[in-house]
Design a protein around this motif. Structure first.
Motif, PDB file in Angstrom:
ATOM      1  N   VAL A   1       0.861  -1.182   0.000  1.00 52.97           N
ATOM      2  CA  VAL A   1       0.000   0.000   0.000  1.00 52.97           C
ATOM      3  C   VAL A   1       0.898   1.232   0.000  1.00 52.97           C
ATOM      4  CG1 VAL A   1      -1.874   1.223   1.162  1.00 52.97           C
ATOM      5  CG2 VAL A   1      -1.686  -1.265   1.387  1.00 52.97           C
ATOM      6  N   LEU A   2       0.743   2.078  -1.006  1.00 45.36           N
ATOM      7  CA  LEU A   2       1.557   3.298  -1.102  1.00 45.36           C
ATOM      8  C   LEU A   2       0.683   4.500  -0.782  1.00 45.36           C
ATOM      9  CD1 LEU A   2       3.491   2.479  -4.401  1.00 45.36           C
ATOM     10  CD2 LEU A   2       4.403   2.447  -2.068  1.00 45.36           C
ATOM     11  N   THR A   3       1.102   5.281   0.188  1.00 44.39           N
ATOM     12  CA  THR A   3       0.291   6.434   0.579  1.00 44.39           C
ATOM     13  C   THR A   3       0.976   7.730   0.154  1.00 44.39           C
ATOM     14  OG1 THR A   3       1.297   6.843   2.748  1.00 44.39           O
ATOM     15  CG2 THR A   3      -0.391   5.136   2.637  1.00 44.39           C
ATOM     16  N   THR A   4       0.157   8.780   0.051  1.00 42.92           N
ATOM     17  CA  THR A   4       0.704  10.074  -0.368  1.00 42.92           C
ATOM     18  C   THR A   4       1.100  10.938   0.825  1.00 42.92           C
ATOM     19  OG1 THR A   4      -1.609  10.681  -0.589  1.00 42.92           O
ATOM     20  CG2 THR A   4      -0.408  10.320  -2.618  1.00 42.92           C
ATOM     21  N   THR A   5       0.611  10.596   2.025  1.00 42.68           N
ATOM     22  CA  THR A   5       0.956  11.404   3.204  1.00 42.68           C
ATOM     23  C   THR A   5       1.293  10.489   4.380  1.00 42.68           C
ATOM     24  OG1 THR A   5      -1.306  11.431   4.028  1.00 42.68           O
ATOM     25  CG2 THR A   5      -0.666  13.249   2.579  1.00 42.68           C
ATOM     26  N   LEU A   6       2.012  11.051   5.351  1.00 38.76           N
ATOM     27  CA  LEU A   6       2.356  10.268   6.540  1.00 38.76           C
ATOM     28  C   LEU A   6       1.110  10.034   7.395  1.00 38.76           C
ATOM     29  CD1 LEU A   6       5.776  11.863   7.504  1.00 38.76           C
ATOM     30  CD2 LEU A   6       5.359   9.617   6.500  1.00 38.76           C
ATOM     31  N   ARG A   7       0.182  10.996   7.355  1.00 39.62           N
ATOM     32  CA  ARG A   7      -1.045  10.811   8.134  1.00 39.62           C
ATOM     33  C   ARG A   7      -1.820   9.592   7.607  1.00 39.62           C
ATOM     34  NH1 ARG A   7      -5.100  15.791   8.866  1.00 39.62           N
ATOM     35  NH2 ARG A   7      -3.151  16.687   9.554  1.00 39.62           N
ATOM     36  N   ALA A   8      -1.950   9.512   6.276  1.00 36.73           N
ATOM     37  CA  ALA A   8      -2.647   8.361   5.687  1.00 36.73           C
ATOM     38  C   ALA A   8      -1.884   7.071   6.005  1.00 36.73           C
ATOM     39  CB  ALA A   8      -2.771   8.542   4.179  1.00 36.73           C
ATOM     40  N   LEU A   9      -0.577   7.154   6.017  1.00 40.90           N
ATOM     41  CA  LEU A   9       0.249   5.979   6.335  1.00 40.90           C
ATOM     42  C   LEU A   9      -0.138   5.438   7.719  1.00 40.90           C
ATOM     43  CD1 LEU A   9       3.155   4.454   5.734  1.00 40.90           C
ATOM     44  CD2 LEU A   9       3.967   6.062   7.408  1.00 40.90           C
ATOM     45  N   ARG A  10      -0.239   6.344   8.684  1.00 37.90           N
ATOM     46  CA  ARG A  10      -0.548   5.912  10.049  1.00 37.90           C
ATOM     47  C   ARG A  10      -1.956   5.333  10.125  1.00 37.90           C
ATOM     48  NH1 ARG A  10       2.922  10.317  11.301  1.00 37.90           N
ATOM     49  NH2 ARG A  10       1.254  11.832  11.107  1.00 37.90           N
ATOM     50  N   THR A  11      -2.940   6.041   9.530  1.00 32.61           N
ATOM     51  CA  THR A  11      -4.328   5.555   9.609  1.00 32.61           C
ATOM     52  C   THR A  11      -4.448   4.189   8.942  1.00 32.61           C
ATOM     53  OG1 THR A  11      -5.044   7.830   9.457  1.00 32.61           O
ATOM     54  CG2 THR A  11      -6.728   6.168   9.094  1.00 32.61           C
ATOM     55  N   ILE A  12      -3.922   4.083   7.741  1.00 32.72           N
ATOM     56  CA  ILE A  12      -4.068   2.821   6.994  1.00 32.72           C
ATOM     57  C   ILE A  12      -3.323   1.701   7.722  1.00 32.72           C
ATOM     58  CG2 ILE A  12      -3.529   1.670   4.798  1.00 32.72           C
ATOM     59  CD1 ILE A  12      -4.041   4.387   3.425  1.00 32.72           C
ATOM     60  N   GLY A  13      -2.141   2.019   8.239  1.00 31.90           N
ATOM     61  CA  GLY A  13      -1.376   1.010   8.994  1.00 31.90           C
ATOM     62  C   GLY A  13      -2.167   0.523  10.196  1.00 31.90           C
ATOM     63  N   ASP A  14      -2.795   1.451  10.934  1.00 31.13           N
ATOM     64  CA  ASP A  14      -3.558   1.071  12.130  1.00 31.13           C
ATOM     65  C   ASP A  14      -4.761   0.201  11.768  1.00 31.13           C
ATOM     66  OD1 ASP A  14      -1.794   2.491  13.622  1.00 31.13           O
ATOM     67  OD2 ASP A  14      -3.105   4.226  13.972  1.00 31.13           O
ATOM     68  N   VAL A  15      -5.506   0.642  10.743  1.00 32.82           N
ATOM     69  CA  VAL A  15      -6.715  -0.115  10.379  1.00 32.82           C
ATOM     70  C   VAL A  15      -6.325  -1.519   9.892  1.00 32.82           C
ATOM     71  CG1 VAL A  15      -8.713  -0.205   8.828  1.00 32.82           C
ATOM     72  CG2 VAL A  15      -8.008   1.978   9.824  1.00 32.82           C
ATOM     73  N   LEU A  16      -5.273  -1.600   9.107  1.00 30.83           N
ATOM     74  CA  LEU A  16      -4.861  -2.912   8.590  1.00 30.83           C
ATOM     75  C   LEU A  16      -4.369  -3.812   9.716  1.00 30.83           C
ATOM     76  CD1 LEU A  16      -3.049  -2.032   5.248  1.00 30.83           C
ATOM     77  CD2 LEU A  16      -5.107  -3.397   5.524  1.00 30.83           C
ATOM     78  N   ALA A  17      -3.641  -3.234  10.659  1.00 28.08           N
ATOM     79  CA  ALA A  17      -3.141  -4.053  11.773  1.00 28.08           C
ATOM     80  C   ALA A  17      -4.317  -4.623  12.565  1.00 28.08           C
ATOM     81  CB  ALA A  17      -2.248  -3.211  12.678  1.00 28.08           C
ATOM     82  N   GLN A  18      -5.354  -3.793  12.726  1.00 27.11           N
ATOM     83  CA  GLN A  18      -6.535  -4.265  13.462  1.00 27.11           C
ATOM     84  C   GLN A  18      -7.276  -5.342  12.681  1.00 27.11           C
ATOM     85  OE1 GLN A  18      -8.994  -0.955  14.391  1.00 27.11           O
ATOM     86  NE2 GLN A  18      -8.759  -1.265  16.599  1.00 27.11           N
ATOM     87  N   ALA A  19      -7.410  -5.101  11.377  1.00 21.56           N
ATOM     88  CA  ALA A  19      -8.210  -6.011  10.559  1.00 21.56           C
ATOM     89  C   ALA A  19      -7.491  -7.326  10.263  1.00 21.56           C
ATOM     90  CB  ALA A  19      -8.588  -5.319   9.256  1.00 21.56           C
ATOM     91  N   LEU A  20      -6.166  -7.261  10.114  1.00 26.23           N
ATOM     92  CA  LEU A  20      -5.444  -8.444   9.605  1.00 26.23           C
ATOM     93  C   LEU A  20      -4.415  -9.006  10.578  1.00 26.23           C
ATOM     94  CD1 LEU A  20      -4.538  -7.077   6.051  1.00 26.23           C
ATOM     95  CD2 LEU A  20      -6.400  -8.623   6.598  1.00 26.23           C
TER      96      LEU A  20
END
Ligand code: SF4
Length: 722
Positions: free
Chosen positions: A538-557
């Motif tokens: 997953v490639l993000t354009t901002t560090l904020r999106a990086l953190r949110t996506i990382g957190d949601v994925l860690a929870q989900a997977l």
């Protein structure tokens, strides 16, 4: 090249190149991986012509063309002295350690090779000795690290710190055992003869082919701007691979910088040298404390800012900073540097260290005075704020003028001083190791410039990368690099993208500005990763999106898969772990979430990577001072900053991100771009056209089918995902 004869002597270069790349040519015999590729041959022929004609050549060669051999073979066959520059140390090491020796051996050429890195890559024997006697080095970790470096120093020949296995590139011991241009004692050093930097430099001077990196190249050009040395005039062929990074690297080095880190380092070095060599003669504690305090107060003057904030600075102080507090802080820096100058001048003759320290203090005073005035026209100025540090920066908007004057030998009409004489800036770890004019064998070509005569550049300049633009003239690259008149060649990737890859733009996603967008992207990525057992980037354009996506994925997977997020470990270890995935059956499959620095340079061939998810269209951040200044300049020229700058930037970045998916002819995969502007806005067509010609998936059902196809067989079986 050396005076020994080459087996290719007497054969015209273009003929020798054609023979090498033929289906039954010597390359086919020399390497099992070789197979005849028309794109590779076309590029090699163009490089050969550029070498013969000395015309600059820009080549965009898509993934899989085999561009490295396309420029190495003609360059080596030409027998000319050559410089090869890369953006990364990884490619630098690969060229020097693998590709060039293999070709040289296969061709039976008498070429001598050299690898040259920046100063910070080499052990400085003098600084190591200073560190050993440094009273401030109390920390047990640092003492252990120093002891390890000392043990290794007895056995190393090259003194390249990369030989020290497990040494983190960010280790605080590195600045203490390496030199910078400012603190190197040069010929006054008692270790001068055994010095590793000098050894590497001497080897480069004697070599036929030198491999460097862009940082080193621009640091050298920048120093030459100050009237010292330059490398380019002594070679006949210069190749810049990974050339898409040339402009941004050059901009870093061709400006001016003053950082609180530099002030703190000066405070440390003054105290260490003063107490060791002139204790009691000057109040070293006072001098160091005053530099230290000035550095900290400069940081405090900008107040609380977001970490990594860049503050625009057009007047006497940066935006959103109290002007009075700023001016007072800068005046304190000026006074502290002045105090250091005064004290050091009194002991200057006692040791070469004091001479260098005095020069550093003088240079910082000069920088400080520069930053106390208004920015130079044509330059952009800003302040970078970290949690502890601050950097004052000024840079040209691009490298066009420097390339024209310094590499193409074009004098700007009517103005020999179009670019101000600047000091090299940027990362100290790439400082140029060849600034000593006495070593003039390498620098012979520099004499003309030293005498004030512009050099007539007799060098073939070749620039190449997989991504250099989105139009036929490759304007994204050629304009800022001043190469509009260069010959251009675009070589398509040999991959069958329509069969190997599919593109999906989910229409149900919130708009990219919507606060729920990142979480929605994370769910799309989670769904794909579950189906594929990981294998998702997953490639993000901002560090904020990086953190949110990382957190949601860690929870989900988190229970099924390993979610790797940029920042958890070094880039190299994250990619290594991602590559392994669940291949050995012992570990879980991986999802990797990363931002800017992973949009390029990630090479994961095979089925370890089957799905790339890009969160948004990667437009440049409009509030970045450099972006803003470039946009304003275009508008002032009557051009559209969106059409001529933002859109091409996004197109190139998108092409780079998408390029992570298919690395080999047997790879298969899906690219998801989570930004509906790609299909809803008029400019989306332009961006879509910049992507490799993948099949476009019409909707969720097609996407599910494509995922299903990928799960049915590994890529070695080459299934069609649709
Ligand atoms: S010459 Fe410079 S880099 Fe070499 S050992 Fe001496 S101080 Fe260090």
């Amino acid at each position: 090249m050396t005076t020994e004869s080459s087996p290719f002597d007497g054969i015209p270069l273009e003929q020798a190149v054609a023979d090498a790349f033929a289906a039954d040519g010597w390359l086919a015999h020399a390497t099992q991986q070789f197979h005849e590729r028309s794109g590779q041959q076309a590029m090699a022929r163009a490089v050969a012509r550029a070498i013969l004609s000395r015309r600059p050549l820009v080549v965009e060669a898509g993934t899989g063309v085999g561009k490295t051999f396309s420029y190495l073979v003609p360059t080596l066959l030409s027998g000319e002295r050559a410089l090869i520059s890369t953006a990364t140390k990884t490619l630098q090491d690969q060229l020097y350690g693998r590709d060039i020796p293999m070709l040289v051996e296969a061709m039976g050429l008498p070429a001598r090779l050299a690898l040259l890195k920046g100063r910070a890559s080499y052990l400085c024997l003098h600084r190591m000795e200073l560190a050993r006697h440094d009273d401030a080095l109390q920390d047990a970790f640092m003492q252990r690290a120093l002891a390890r470096v000392e043990r290794w120093s007895h056995s190393t020949r090259r003194g390249d710190l990369a030989e020290l296995e497990g040494l983190d590139e960010r280790s605080p011991i590195i600045p203490l055992v390496t030199s910078t241009r400012e603190n190197c004692l040069g010929s006054d050093c008692e270790h001068y003869k055994a010095c590793h930097v000098n050894l590497a430099r001497r080897e480069a001077m004697a070599a036929d082919v030198v491999v460097i990196n862009h940082h080193l190249f621009f640091a050298d050009l920048a120093v030459r701007e100050s009237g010292v040395a330059e490398l380019l005039p002594s070679v006949s062929v210069a190749v810049f691979d990974e050339a898409h990074q040339l402009n941004e690297t050059g901009v870093q080095f061709l400006g001016r910088q003053l950082g609180s880190r530099q002030l703190l380092d000066l405070a440390h070095d003054v105290l260490a040298a003063g107490l060791q060599r002139a204790r009691g003669l000057v109040d070293w504690q006072l001098m160091a404390a005053s530099l230290d305090r000035a550095a900290r107060e400069l940081r405090l003057a900008v107040g609380r800012q977001y970490p990594d904030a860049k503050l625009r600075w057009q007047g006497t102080s940066p935006d959103d900073v109290d002007a009075q507090a700023w001016e007072t802080a800068l005046a304190a820096v000026h006074a502290a540097c002045g105090l250091a100058e005064e004290g050091l001048a009194t002991v200057e003759e006692m040791a070469p260290d004091f001479v260098k320290l005095l020069e550093r203090a003088q240079q910082m005073t000069a920088h400080c005075e520069h930053f106390m005035g208004l920015p130079s026209p044509e330059y952009v100025r800003w302040v970078e704020v970290g949690s502890q540090q601050i950097r004052l920066k000024e840079a040209p908007l691009d490298i066009a003028e420097t390339v024209k004057r310094r590499m193409l030998g074009v004098q700007p009409a009517g103005d020999a001083s179009a670019a101000p004489a600047n000091d090299a800036v940027g990362d100290d770890d790439f400082d140029p190791p060849w600034q000593d004019e006495a070593e003039s064998a390498w620098l012979a070509g520099d004499r003309q410039a030293a005498e004030g005569v512009q050099p007539h550049v007799q060098c073939a300049l070749i620039f190449t990368s997989a991504t250099l633009g989105a139009d036929a003239r490759l304007s994204w690259f050629t304009e800022p690099c001043g190469l509009q008149d260069a010959d251009i060649l675009q070589v398509e990737s040999p991959f069958d993208y329509a069969r190997q890859a599919a593109l999906y733009v989910p229409r149900h996603l919130p708009r990219p500005q919507d606060p729920s967008h990142s979480a929605a992207i994370a769910h799309v990525a989670a769904e794909g990763a579950r189906r594929l057992q990981g294998r998702t980037l997953v490639l993000t354009t901002t560090l904020r999106a990086l953190r949110t996506i990382g957190d949601v994925l860690a929870q989900a997977l988190g229970e099924q898969l390993e979610v790797l997020v940029q920042g958890q470990a070094s880039k190299r270890s994250l990619i290594e772990r991602f590559r392994q995935g669940d291949q050995d059956g012992q570990q879980r499959g991986c999802v990797l979430v990363a931002s800017t620095s992973f949009w390029e340079g990630v090479d994961v061939p095979g089925d370890a990577l089957q799905l790339v998810v890009i969160d948004k269209l990667p437009f440049p951040p409009p509030n970045d001072p450099l972006v803003e200044a470039r946009s304003k300049r275009l508008e002032a020229q009557g051009r559209s900053s969106f059409a001529d700058y933002s859109l091409p930037e996004a197109a190139v970045a998108l092409k780079q991100g998408a390029g992570r998916l298919i690395r080999r002819e047997t790879d298969r995969g899906i690219l998801v771009i989570g930004d509906t502007r790609l299909v809803n806005m008029g400019y989306g067509r332009r961006l879509l056209a910049s992507l490799p010609p993948m099949r476009v998936l019409g909707g969720p059902a097609d996407y599910q089918a494509a995922l299903e196809a990928l799960t049915r067989a590994s890529t070695t079986d080459c299934p069609d995902p649709g």
